[in-house]
Design a protein around this motif. Sequence first.
Motif, PDB file in Angstrom:
ATOM      1  N   MET A 291       2.377   5.311  10.969  1.00 45.61           N
ATOM      2  CA  MET A 291       1.037   5.304  10.360  1.00 45.61           C
ATOM      3  C   MET A 291       0.311   4.000  10.715  1.00 45.61           C
ATOM      4  SD  MET A 291       0.022   5.828   6.357  1.00 45.61           S
ATOM      5  CE  MET A 291       1.023   7.318   6.299  1.00 45.61           C
ATOM      6  N   GLU A 292      -0.939   4.075  11.192  1.00 44.66           N
ATOM      7  CA  GLU A 292      -1.668   2.902  11.618  1.00 44.66           C
ATOM      8  C   GLU A 292      -2.286   2.167  10.427  1.00 44.66           C
ATOM      9  OE1 GLU A 292      -4.563   3.845  14.509  1.00 44.66           O
ATOM     10  OE2 GLU A 292      -3.118   4.382  16.072  1.00 44.66           O
ATOM     11  N   ILE A 293      -2.381   0.855  10.560  1.00 48.29           N
ATOM     12  CA  ILE A 293      -3.060   0.035   9.558  1.00 48.29           C
ATOM     13  C   ILE A 293      -4.561   0.095   9.827  1.00 48.29           C
ATOM     14  CG2 ILE A 293      -3.346  -2.321   8.689  1.00 48.29           C
ATOM     15  CD1 ILE A 293      -0.457  -2.841   9.538  1.00 48.29           C
ATOM     16  N   THR A 294      -5.348   0.287   8.768  1.00 49.93           N
ATOM     17  CA  THR A 294      -6.792   0.418   8.926  1.00 49.93           C
ATOM     18  C   THR A 294      -7.511  -0.780   8.312  1.00 49.93           C
ATOM     19  OG1 THR A 294      -7.131   1.583   6.831  1.00 49.93           O
ATOM     20  CG2 THR A 294      -6.528   2.919   8.753  1.00 49.93           C
ATOM     21  N   LEU A 295      -8.749  -0.976   8.764  1.00 50.86           N
ATOM     22  CA  LEU A 295      -9.573  -2.036   8.182  1.00 50.86           C
ATOM     23  C   LEU A 295      -9.851  -1.769   6.706  1.00 50.86           C
ATOM     24  CD1 LEU A 295     -12.155  -2.574  11.084  1.00 50.86           C
ATOM     25  CD2 LEU A 295     -10.343  -4.135  10.370  1.00 50.86           C
ATOM     26  N   ARG A 296      -9.980  -0.503   6.349  1.00 53.93           N
ATOM     27  CA  ARG A 296     -10.197  -0.157   4.950  1.00 53.93           C
ATOM     28  C   ARG A 296      -9.036  -0.642   4.095  1.00 53.93           C
ATOM     29  NH1 ARG A 296     -11.140   6.026   3.665  1.00 53.93           N
ATOM     30  NH2 ARG A 296     -13.036   5.520   4.819  1.00 53.93           N
ATOM     31  N   GLN A 297      -7.815  -0.429   4.562  1.00 49.68           N
ATOM     32  CA  GLN A 297      -6.658  -0.871   3.806  1.00 49.68           C
ATOM     33  C   GLN A 297      -6.644  -2.391   3.641  1.00 49.68           C
ATOM     34  OE1 GLN A 297      -3.573   0.816   6.199  1.00 49.68           O
ATOM     35  NE2 GLN A 297      -3.605   2.812   5.170  1.00 49.68           N
ATOM     36  N   LEU A 298      -6.985  -3.097   4.700  1.00 50.63           N
ATOM     37  CA  LEU A 298      -7.014  -4.557   4.623  1.00 50.63           C
ATOM     38  C   LEU A 298      -8.092  -5.025   3.649  1.00 50.63           C
ATOM     39  CD1 LEU A 298      -6.537  -5.569   8.365  1.00 50.63           C
ATOM     40  CD2 LEU A 298      -4.798  -5.336   6.579  1.00 50.63           C
ATOM     41  N   ARG A 299      -9.234  -4.369   3.681  1.00 50.52           N
ATOM     42  CA  ARG A 299     -10.308  -4.743   2.762  1.00 50.52           C
ATOM     43  C   ARG A 299      -9.897  -4.490   1.320  1.00 50.52           C
ATOM     44  NH1 ARG A 299     -15.531  -2.372   1.039  1.00 50.52           N
ATOM     45  NH2 ARG A 299     -14.962  -0.433   2.087  1.00 50.52           N
ATOM     46  N   TYR A 300      -9.228  -3.365   1.075  1.00 52.17           N
ATOM     47  CA  TYR A 300      -8.763  -3.056  -0.275  1.00 52.17           C
ATOM     48  C   TYR A 300      -7.696  -4.042  -0.731  1.00 52.17           C
ATOM     49  CZ  TYR A 300     -11.167   1.491   0.039  1.00 52.17           C
ATOM     50  OH  TYR A 300     -12.105   2.489   0.150  1.00 52.17           O
ATOM     51  N   MET A 301      -6.827  -4.453   0.188  1.00 54.66           N
ATOM     52  CA  MET A 301      -5.787  -5.410  -0.165  1.00 54.66           C
ATOM     53  C   MET A 301      -6.403  -6.750  -0.574  1.00 54.66           C
ATOM     54  SD  MET A 301      -2.496  -6.815   2.004  1.00 54.66           S
ATOM     55  CE  MET A 301      -3.507  -7.533   3.290  1.00 54.66           C
ATOM     56  N   VAL A 302      -7.381  -7.217   0.183  1.00 54.54           N
ATOM     57  CA  VAL A 302      -8.054  -8.470  -0.152  1.00 54.54           C
ATOM     58  C   VAL A 302      -8.755  -8.353  -1.505  1.00 54.54           C
ATOM     59  CG1 VAL A 302      -9.905 -10.048   0.528  1.00 54.54           C
ATOM     60  CG2 VAL A 302      -8.308  -9.188   2.248  1.00 54.54           C
ATOM     61  N   ALA A 303      -9.425  -7.242  -1.743  1.00 48.87           N
ATOM     62  CA  ALA A 303     -10.114  -7.038  -3.017  1.00 48.87           C
ATOM     63  C   ALA A 303      -9.130  -7.036  -4.183  1.00 48.87           C
ATOM     64  CB  ALA A 303     -10.889  -5.720  -2.986  1.00 48.87           C
ATOM     65  N   LEU A 304      -7.976  -6.393  -4.005  1.00 41.02           N
ATOM     66  CA  LEU A 304      -6.972  -6.328  -5.071  1.00 41.02           C
ATOM     67  C   LEU A 304      -6.425  -7.717  -5.373  1.00 41.02           C
ATOM     68  CD1 LEU A 304      -5.330  -4.628  -7.019  1.00 41.02           C
ATOM     69  CD2 LEU A 304      -3.707  -4.149  -5.165  1.00 41.02           C
ATOM     70  N   ALA A 305      -6.204  -8.516  -4.344  1.00 44.83           N
ATOM     71  CA  ALA A 305      -5.712  -9.880  -4.552  1.00 44.83           C
ATOM     72  C   ALA A 305      -6.745 -10.735  -5.276  1.00 44.83           C
ATOM     73  CB  ALA A 305      -5.346 -10.509  -3.217  1.00 44.83           C
ATOM     74  N   GLU A 306      -8.016 -10.553  -4.940  1.00 48.95           N
ATOM     75  CA  GLU A 306      -9.068 -11.364  -5.552  1.00 48.95           C
ATOM     76  C   GLU A 306      -9.367 -10.936  -6.979  1.00 48.95           C
ATOM     77  OE1 GLU A 306     -12.294 -10.998  -2.823  1.00 48.95           O
ATOM     78  OE2 GLU A 306     -11.491 -12.532  -1.446  1.00 48.95           O
ATOM     79  N   GLU A 307      -9.298  -9.638  -7.261  1.00 47.02           N
ATOM     80  CA  GLU A 307      -9.646  -9.129  -8.589  1.00 47.02           C
ATOM     81  C   GLU A 307      -8.464  -9.114  -9.554  1.00 47.02           C
ATOM     82  OE1 GLU A 307     -12.625  -8.627  -9.533  1.00 47.02           O
ATOM     83  OE2 GLU A 307     -13.594  -8.816  -7.574  1.00 47.02           O
ATOM     84  N   GLY A 308      -7.244  -8.997  -9.025  1.00 54.04           N
ATOM     85  CA  GLY A 308      -6.067  -9.038  -9.878  1.00 54.04           C
ATOM     86  C   GLY A 308      -5.794  -7.773 -10.664  1.00 54.04           C
ATOM     87  N   GLY A 309      -6.439  -6.682 -10.333  1.00 52.73           N
ATOM     88  CA  GLY A 309      -6.235  -5.413 -11.033  1.00 52.73           C
ATOM     89  C   GLY A 309      -6.818  -4.264 -10.236  1.00 52.73           C
TER      90      GLY A 309
END
Length: 313
Positions: A1-19
């Motif tokens: 399964m390929e890594i997508t930019l959407r996944q990376l953006r969601y990961m960054v958002a989750l780290a910044e928001e904490g929830g």
Amino acid sequence: MEITLRQLRYMVALAEEGGFGRAAASVNVSQPALSVQIRELETSLGVELFERRPREVVPTPAGREALIHARRVMEELGELRRISRWRGGLGGRLRLGIIPTVAPYLLPAALPLLRGRDLALDLGVREGQTQALLDELRGGALDAAIVALPIGARDLIEEPLFEDRFLLGGSETQIAALGARPVSPAEMRPDRLLLLEDGHCLTDQALAACALARDSGRLDLRASSLSTLCRLVEEGFGLTLIPELALRVERAAAPGLALRRFSAPEPRRAIGLVRRARSADDGWFSELAQLLSDAGRAEIAHAEALSPPRIAA
């Protein structure tokens, strides 16, 4: 399964928001959709990126390492998007940061020049203290920032705009009490000196000019804006250092404000424009710097007319 930019953006958002809920709201998707993408990313990488706790989500050691690369990818993507904004120089969209002790004095002169250059320019201005602006610049939220130089960071390009000399400001009685001889910054009594609250680079510059430490016993009456400082000293509450750039505006608002030039060499600050060293530049940065320099030098000329510099003997 390929890594997508959407996944990376969601990961960054989750780290910044904490929830998950807050992260989903920040990227305008549903919480289940964001959770699915995070799970798929963890499956692709073969590691758990986040530790799920009852009330928060925190990155695992592997997650922290992955976030470094994800943020780098997102920054590079932002640079690619910014390339399309510039049309053979200054044009398209521009996000500009500026420190508070420059913004109200330079922008009224600079904005007409910018608009005259390109009426279609989509300009956004962010006023803030130096460190906050540099953080946003490095993060891609700003394209350039107007600050006091030097910054001395290898990841930033600095372009000097103009020099801004300091004058001594106070009430007519306070300034007259100094006598007719030239005044040196080192002679300033710390118990009579008013400065901006901590965090403003102008405070550090004024302390350095007067060879004072932060705990030097100066008046505990600090202001959040240069305009407030000028009103206070106009009424006799001590003395302060005022940049030439601010003279025309502040003197008009406080006609009782008296000024005195310092003896040579006059204390001064250097105002400049900075950008990321890795950002694309096809001439827009130099063009912007020239426009800002022209506006700043025009304001300095007005200040010299109000309070002419001393002529060296």
